[in-house]
Design a protein around this motif. Structure first.
Motif, PDB file in Angstrom:
ATOM      1  N   GLU A  41       0.833  -1.215   0.000  1.00  7.20           N
ATOM      2  CA  GLU A  41       0.000   0.000   0.000  1.00  7.20           C
ATOM      3  C   GLU A  41       0.862   1.258   0.000  1.00  7.20           C
ATOM      4  O   GLU A  41       0.568   2.232  -0.697  1.00  7.20           O
ATOM      5  CB  GLU A  41      -0.912   0.008   1.227  1.00  7.20           C
ATOM      6  CG  GLU A  41      -1.944  -1.097   1.254  1.00  7.20           C
ATOM      7  CD  GLU A  41      -3.187  -0.733   0.470  1.00  7.20           C
ATOM      8  OE1 GLU A  41      -3.098   0.123  -0.419  1.00  7.20           O
ATOM      9  OE2 GLU A  41      -4.246  -1.313   0.760  1.00  7.20           O
ATOM     10  N   ALA A  42       1.935   1.255   0.809  1.00  3.64           N
ATOM     11  CA  ALA A  42       2.782   2.441   0.916  1.00  3.64           C
ATOM     12  C   ALA A  42       3.421   2.812  -0.411  1.00  3.64           C
ATOM     13  O   ALA A  42       3.676   3.991  -0.691  1.00  3.64           O
ATOM     14  CB  ALA A  42       3.868   2.216   1.965  1.00  3.64           C
ATOM     15  N   MET A  43       3.656   1.803  -1.264  1.00  4.22           N
ATOM     16  CA  MET A  43       4.291   2.040  -2.563  1.00  4.22           C
ATOM     17  C   MET A  43       3.274   2.096  -3.696  1.00  4.22           C
ATOM     18  O   MET A  43       3.599   1.854  -4.858  1.00  4.22           O
ATOM     19  CB  MET A  43       5.345   0.967  -2.820  1.00  4.22           C
ATOM     20  CG  MET A  43       6.512   1.043  -1.834  1.00  4.22           C
ATOM     21  SD  MET A  43       7.684  -0.337  -1.938  1.00  4.22           S
ATOM     22  CE  MET A  43       8.296  -0.147  -3.603  1.00  4.22           C
ATOM     23  N   GLY A  44       2.026   2.400  -3.371  1.00  5.73           N
ATOM     24  CA  GLY A  44       0.996   2.616  -4.391  1.00  5.73           C
ATOM     25  C   GLY A  44       0.565   1.353  -5.100  1.00  5.73           C
ATOM     26  O   GLY A  44      -0.044   1.427  -6.172  1.00  5.73           O
ATOM     27  N   VAL A 452       4.006  -0.281   8.324  1.00  4.72           N
ATOM     28  CA  VAL A 452       2.816   0.538   8.499  1.00  4.72           C
ATOM     29  C   VAL A 452       2.701   1.452   7.283  1.00  4.72           C
ATOM     30  O   VAL A 452       3.712   1.910   6.734  1.00  4.72           O
ATOM     31  CB  VAL A 452       2.885   1.361   9.809  1.00  4.72           C
ATOM     32  CG1 VAL A 452       4.089   2.304   9.807  1.00  4.72           C
ATOM     33  CG2 VAL A 452       1.589   2.145  10.023  1.00  4.72           C
ATOM     34  N   ALA A 453       1.470   1.713   6.842  1.00  2.77           N
ATOM     35  CA  ALA A 453       1.254   2.560   5.663  1.00  2.77           C
ATOM     36  C   ALA A 453       0.033   3.434   5.860  1.00  2.77           C
ATOM     37  O   ALA A 453      -0.911   3.076   6.591  1.00  2.77           O
ATOM     38  CB  ALA A 453       1.072   1.703   4.414  1.00  2.77           C
ATOM     39  N   TYR A 454       0.053   4.568   5.203  1.00  4.35           N
ATOM     40  CA  TYR A 454      -1.103   5.470   5.136  1.00  4.35           C
ATOM     41  C   TYR A 454      -1.491   5.620   3.672  1.00  4.35           C
ATOM     42  O   TYR A 454      -0.625   5.828   2.810  1.00  4.35           O
ATOM     43  CB  TYR A 454      -0.779   6.830   5.730  1.00  4.35           C
ATOM     44  CG  TYR A 454      -1.808   7.891   5.400  1.00  4.35           C
ATOM     45  CD1 TYR A 454      -3.060   7.897   6.005  1.00  4.35           C
ATOM     46  CD2 TYR A 454      -1.528   8.874   4.443  1.00  4.35           C
ATOM     47  CE1 TYR A 454      -4.008   8.853   5.685  1.00  4.35           C
ATOM     48  CE2 TYR A 454      -2.466   9.836   4.120  1.00  4.35           C
ATOM     49  CZ  TYR A 454      -3.703   9.812   4.735  1.00  4.35           C
ATOM     50  OH  TYR A 454      -4.647  10.763   4.416  1.00  4.35           O
ATOM     51  N   ARG A 455      -2.785   5.521   3.396  1.00  4.98           N
ATOM     52  CA  ARG A 455      -3.285   5.593   2.019  1.00  4.98           C
ATOM     53  C   ARG A 455      -4.425   6.590   1.938  1.00  4.98           C
ATOM     54  O   ARG A 455      -5.360   6.544   2.730  1.00  4.98           O
ATOM     55  CB  ARG A 455      -3.766   4.205   1.585  1.00  4.98           C
ATOM     56  CG  ARG A 455      -4.273   4.111   0.162  1.00  4.98           C
ATOM     57  CD  ARG A 455      -4.946   2.764  -0.024  1.00  4.98           C
ATOM     58  NE  ARG A 455      -5.043   2.351  -1.410  1.00  4.98           N
ATOM     59  CZ  ARG A 455      -6.121   1.800  -1.943  1.00  4.98           C
ATOM     60  NH1 ARG A 455      -7.205   1.605  -1.222  1.00  4.98           N
ATOM     61  NH2 ARG A 455      -6.131   1.425  -3.206  1.00  4.98           N
ATOM     62  N   ASN A 456      -4.351   7.486   0.966  1.00  2.89           N
ATOM     63  CA  ASN A 456      -5.387   8.488   0.730  1.00  2.89           C
ATOM     64  C   ASN A 456      -5.907   8.321  -0.697  1.00  2.89           C
ATOM     65  O   ASN A 456      -5.143   8.403  -1.656  1.00  2.89           O
ATOM     66  CB  ASN A 456      -4.829   9.906   0.921  1.00  2.89           C
ATOM     67  CG  ASN A 456      -5.827  10.985   0.535  1.00  2.89           C
ATOM     68  OD1 ASN A 456      -5.804  11.484  -0.585  1.00  2.89           O
ATOM     69  ND2 ASN A 456      -6.695  11.336   1.454  1.00  2.89           N
ATOM     70  N   ASN A 478      -9.460   7.592   3.685  1.00  2.00           N
ATOM     71  CA  ASN A 478      -8.186   7.517   4.381  1.00  2.00           C
ATOM     72  C   ASN A 478      -8.100   6.198   5.140  1.00  2.00           C
ATOM     73  O   ASN A 478      -9.066   5.814   5.827  1.00  2.00           O
ATOM     74  CB  ASN A 478      -8.031   8.667   5.378  1.00  2.00           C
ATOM     75  CG  ASN A 478      -7.996  10.019   4.690  1.00  2.00           C
ATOM     76  OD1 ASN A 478      -7.049  10.330   3.978  1.00  2.00           O
ATOM     77  ND2 ASN A 478      -9.021  10.829   4.901  1.00  2.00           N
ATOM     78  N   GLN A 479      -6.969   5.510   5.011  1.00  4.28           N
ATOM     79  CA  GLN A 479      -6.821   4.280   5.775  1.00  4.28           C
ATOM     80  C   GLN A 479      -5.371   4.046   6.168  1.00  4.28           C
ATOM     81  O   GLN A 479      -4.442   4.501   5.503  1.00  4.28           O
ATOM     82  CB  GLN A 479      -7.362   3.081   5.007  1.00  4.28           C
ATOM     83  CG  GLN A 479      -6.585   2.657   3.790  1.00  4.28           C
ATOM     84  CD  GLN A 479      -7.251   1.466   3.086  1.00  4.28           C
ATOM     85  OE1 GLN A 479      -8.458   1.450   2.871  1.00  4.28           O
ATOM     86  NE2 GLN A 479      -6.451   0.478   2.722  1.00  4.28           N
ATOM     87  N   VAL A 480      -5.226   3.342   7.278  1.00  2.00           N
ATOM     88  CA  VAL A 480      -3.923   2.945   7.790  1.00  2.00           C
ATOM     89  C   VAL A 480      -3.847   1.429   7.746  1.00  2.00           C
ATOM     90  O   VAL A 480      -4.818   0.742   8.083  1.00  2.00           O
ATOM     91  CB  VAL A 480      -3.718   3.449   9.240  1.00  2.00           C
ATOM     92  CG1 VAL A 480      -2.410   2.907   9.807  1.00  2.00           C
ATOM     93  CG2 VAL A 480      -3.711   4.972   9.266  1.00  2.00           C
ATOM     94  N   VAL A 481      -2.713   0.904   7.293  1.00  2.00           N
ATOM     95  CA  VAL A 481      -2.521  -0.541   7.178  1.00  2.00           C
ATOM     96  C   VAL A 481      -1.339  -0.953   8.043  1.00  2.00           C
ATOM     97  O   VAL A 481      -0.284  -0.312   8.010  1.00  2.00           O
ATOM     98  CB  VAL A 481      -2.268  -0.958   5.714  1.00  2.00           C
ATOM     99  CG1 VAL A 481      -2.160  -2.472   5.605  1.00  2.00           C
ATOM    100  CG2 VAL A 481      -3.361  -0.433   4.803  1.00  2.00           C
TER     101      VAL A 481
END
Length: 488
Positions: A41-44, A452-456, A478-481
């Motif tokens: 997720e962090a890397m799209g 840990v990742a943040y996705r918008n 918005n989500q956190v993984v």
């Protein structure tokens, strides 16, 4: 009749007939933005030429070929979805929370280098990915002259009341039975009890469910130069939609009608199957190429839906008798488009990496097929499939992601993904494609990996309650993984 108007009428009128499927369903079950673990997720979601991530198999199955040890891991996500709506210059906001398991996978790696045949490692994998989330809530309200009753009136022109339950059970029939509209036998037409003033509209749309894919995979490493793999995916579709629509007259002069409530509930579920194959080739130790093909997901779905209506007058409320509340039940098949994904990656020694995925797909290839289940009446879907070809178009999805090494075991990551528009511009169903921005941190040792990742995610579309009612909706999710993986 212009294409835009055709879309509005087709999308909404089909909801009120015996068959509820339309191009919106094809779009919903064809558009996936790939959810997964925190590094992914962090890397799209950009992993087509990198691999060695538990979520990478959903992009390119050859990615598991990059593993030289066995791995097991799980990821959890949580967050919120906000929808800002604008209806006739009136704005509203609705929020809801999301959460659950986004990824689980197990990769068993076999060292095959002793065979002397070029295959260094083989990998068998199994797991699941939450590839799309449907949970969302939209609400809007405001005034306008056009009413849903106008749609019901025009829909049934030329049909006597006796036929309404057969042809329009989910719309005009209910309005007639609750006295919101009357019939003029002289003109064989219907008229509503609205006056010449505006009507205050209030609607909420709540969606639940998502798409989860369970997969089995095989991959291999050939002389540390060529990696190839394939997987079979079993995709579960679950979609629930509940709509509540209220209209209230702003001026009651000359009519006893005060307003009405209309509700609609849909439950869709089913399973589909697809195959993915892919390869990663190391041009050099630093430069890598990836290629993957996803077959269509061949899915059998079942829709169950119902509607209800009540009409409010000055001194009473008219409701449907329970035996008259209509229900629908139909089983059908969907085939979504092929996907072709080309990727390239560059490894900056021990300092980091960069990956780019370009995914091509043609929404015009999505189509309905009739079920073979003898319990349901066959239906050709010729009109719906022809119309989908007219309104959809090919598109490109682009994902870019990278990571840098901050310290020997600490990683900083970032990514971007853009999912192109599925509808032609003149259709005006989407204002723009979906944009995803993400970032994250990770720590990796010989036996443990934590991320840990943040996705918008941002998107904009137009919602048509009926042909004369449009609402602009801007969505921000918005989500956190959080992910944990063990290497053994």
């Amino acid at each position: 009749m212009g294409k835009t108007v055709q879309l509005l009428i087709c999308t909404n009128f089909l909801l009120f007939t015996l068959f509820a499927q339309n191009e919106t369903d094809l779009y919903r079950f064809s558009r996936t933005t790939y959810n997964g673990g925190a590094r992914f997720e962090a890397m799209g979601g950009s992993f087509g030429a990198l691999g060695a991530d538990l979520s990478s198999s959903q992009i390119n199955p050859a990615g598991y070929g990059r593993y030289s040890s066995s791995t097991v891991g799980m990821s959890f996500y949580g967050g919120s979805v906000k929808n800002d709506s604008e209806f006739n210059q009136s704005t509203s906001t609705a929020n809801n929370s999301i959460g659950g398991i986004s990824n689980f996978a197990l990769v068993i790696t076999e060292d095959a280098s002793a065979n002397g045949k070029g295959i260094q490692y083989k990998q068998w994998g199994l797991g699941m990915n939450r590839i799309e989330n449907f949970r969302s809530k939209v609400s809007y309200e405001g005034q306008q002259y056009a009413s849903l009753l106008d749609e019901f009136v025009s829909q049934a022109y030329g049909y006597e009341p006796y036929y309404l339950n057969s042809y329009f059970p989910f719309s005009t029939f209910m309005a007639y039975e609750t006295w919101a509209i009357n019939y003029d036998p002289g003109t064989m037409s219907y008229y509503s009890l609205l006056n010449e003033g505006d009507v205050h509209h209030k609607r909420t749309i709540e969606n639940k469910g998502g798409q989860t894919e369970v997969f089995l995979s095989y991959s291999a490493n050939y002389i540390n130069k060529l990696y190839f793999g394939a997987n079979i995916g079993f995709r579960h579709h679950k979609y629930e939609e509940e709509i509540f629509h209220n209209e209230t007259l702003t001026d009651t002069t000359g009519t006893s009608l005060r307003g009405f409530d209309y509700s609609y509930k849909l439950n869709t579920s089913g399973w589909g199957t697809n195959i993915k194959i892919g390869a990663i080739y190391l041009v050099s130790e630093a430069f890598r190429l990836g290629l993957a093909i996803h077959t269509p997901t061949f899915t059998e779905l079942r829709d169950q839906w119902t509607t209800n209506m009540s009409t409010h007058f000055a001194d009473s409320t008219s409701t449907l008798h329970p035996t008259l509340i209509p229900t629908g039940d139909y089983q059908y098949k969907i085939r979504n488009p092929y996907r072709l994904i080309g990727s390239l990656a560059y490894i900056f020694g021990t300092r980091g990496c960069l990956n780019i995925d370009i995914e091509a797909m043609d929404y015009r290839m999505a189509k309905f097929r009739s079920t073979r289940d003898a319990a349901y009446t066959p239906y050709s879907y010729q009109a719906e499939n022809d119309y989908a070809k007219e309104v959809f178009k090919p598109t490109l999805n682009i994902r870019v992601g990278g990571e840098i090494v901050l310290m020997s075991s600490i990683y900083l990551r970032g990514g971007m993904a853009y999912y192109g528009r599925a509808f032609k511009e003149e259709i005006m169903a989407e204002n723009k494609g979906d944009l995803i921005l993400s970032c994250g941190l990770g720590m990796k040792t010989k036996q443990l990996q934590m991320d840990v990742a943040y996705r918008n995610r941002m998107g904009s579309r137009n919602y048509y309650a009926f042909s004369q009612s449009v609402t602009s909706i801007n969505t921000v999710a918005n989500q956190v993984v959080l992910s944990l993986a063990l290497l053994f």
